[in-house]
Design an enzyme around this catalytic site. Structure first.
Site, short mmCIF file in Angstrom:
data_model
loop_
_atom_site.label_atom_id
_atom_site.label_comp_id
_atom_site.label_asym_id
_atom_site.label_seq_id
_atom_site.Cartn_x
_atom_site.Cartn_y
_atom_site.Cartn_z
N TYR A 15 0.85 -1.18 0.00
CA TYR A 15 0.00 0.00 0.00
C TYR A 15 0.89 1.24 0.00
CZ TYR A 15 -3.44 -3.46 1.33
OH TYR A 15 -4.24 -4.56 1.35
N ASN B 284 -13.21 -0.80 -4.71
CA ASN B 284 -13.11 -0.71 -6.16
C ASN B 284 -13.98 -1.76 -6.83
OD1 ASN B 284 -11.68 -2.78 -7.96
ND2 ASN B 284 -10.49 -2.85 -6.07
N CYS C 25 -5.86 -6.80 -6.94
CA CYS C 25 -5.69 -6.31 -5.58
C CYS C 25 -5.08 -7.35 -4.65
CB CYS C 25 -7.03 -5.82 -5.04
SG CYS C 25 -8.41 -6.86 -5.47
N HIS C 26 -5.05 -8.61 -5.09
CA HIS C 26 -4.46 -9.63 -4.23
C HIS C 26 -2.94 -9.51 -4.22
CE1 HIS C 26 -4.61 -11.18 -8.32
NE2 HIS C 26 -3.51 -11.85 -8.02
N GLU D 110 -0.02 -17.98 -8.41
CA GLU D 110 0.81 -17.13 -9.26
C GLU D 110 2.29 -17.29 -8.96
OE1 GLU D 110 -2.28 -13.56 -10.27
OE2 GLU D 110 -0.58 -13.12 -9.01
#
Length: 123
Positions: free
Chosen positions: A24, A46, A73-74, A100
């Site tokens: 962040y 969002n 966002c992850h 991922e």
DNA sequence: GTCGTGACTAGCC
DNA sequence: CGGCTAGCCACGA
């Protein structure tokens, strides 16, 4: 409709490739603001954070990865490498990251410093 | 216009 | 390591 602030954050966040993470704080810096909290707020509110679990159009590149939110966002974690929060649940967030290639242990990203997409890597 | 809230951060104890 | 505090900022009520 996303606000201009959110747009900024999203566009930055979209630059983070899969298998990498950012924080962040980094996003805030990249956006030239100190609104760390506002960044987090932008995530939860969002409209693009929704994870596509069922892409119908197989031609859609996102269809190959069932977990392909428009805004990843992850891939945003806390500045100390901890996972932080996630609208779909922490567990899910960890799953996606793992998928991922990002290993998460004890609620923290393994090799966080290596995987971190720092602000000078943003355009 | 003000107030409360929060997927945050950094510092102190 | 856990807990508390003070800054921080955008957004909705």
């Amino acid at each position: 409709m996303p606000t201009s602030f959110e747009e900024k954050i999203y566009s930055l966040l979209r630059q983070v490739p899969r298998g990498r993470v950012t924080t962040y704080g980094e996003l805030a810096k990249a956006a030239k603001t100190k609104a760390y909290r506002a960044v987090g707020r932008a995530m939860k509110s969002n409209p693009y954070s929704f994870v596509r679990m069922d892409a119908k159009n197989q031609n859609d590149s996102r269809a190959k990865n069932p977990y392909a939110p428009i805004v990843p966002c992850h891939r945003v974690v806390k500045s100390n490498g901890e996972i932080g929060g996630f609208a779909h649940g922490i567990k899910k967030k960890i799953e996606i990251l793992k998928k991922e290639g990002v290993i998460v242990k004890n609620n923290k990203v393994v090799d966080f410093e290596k995987l971190l997409f720092s602000k000078d890597k943003f355009k």
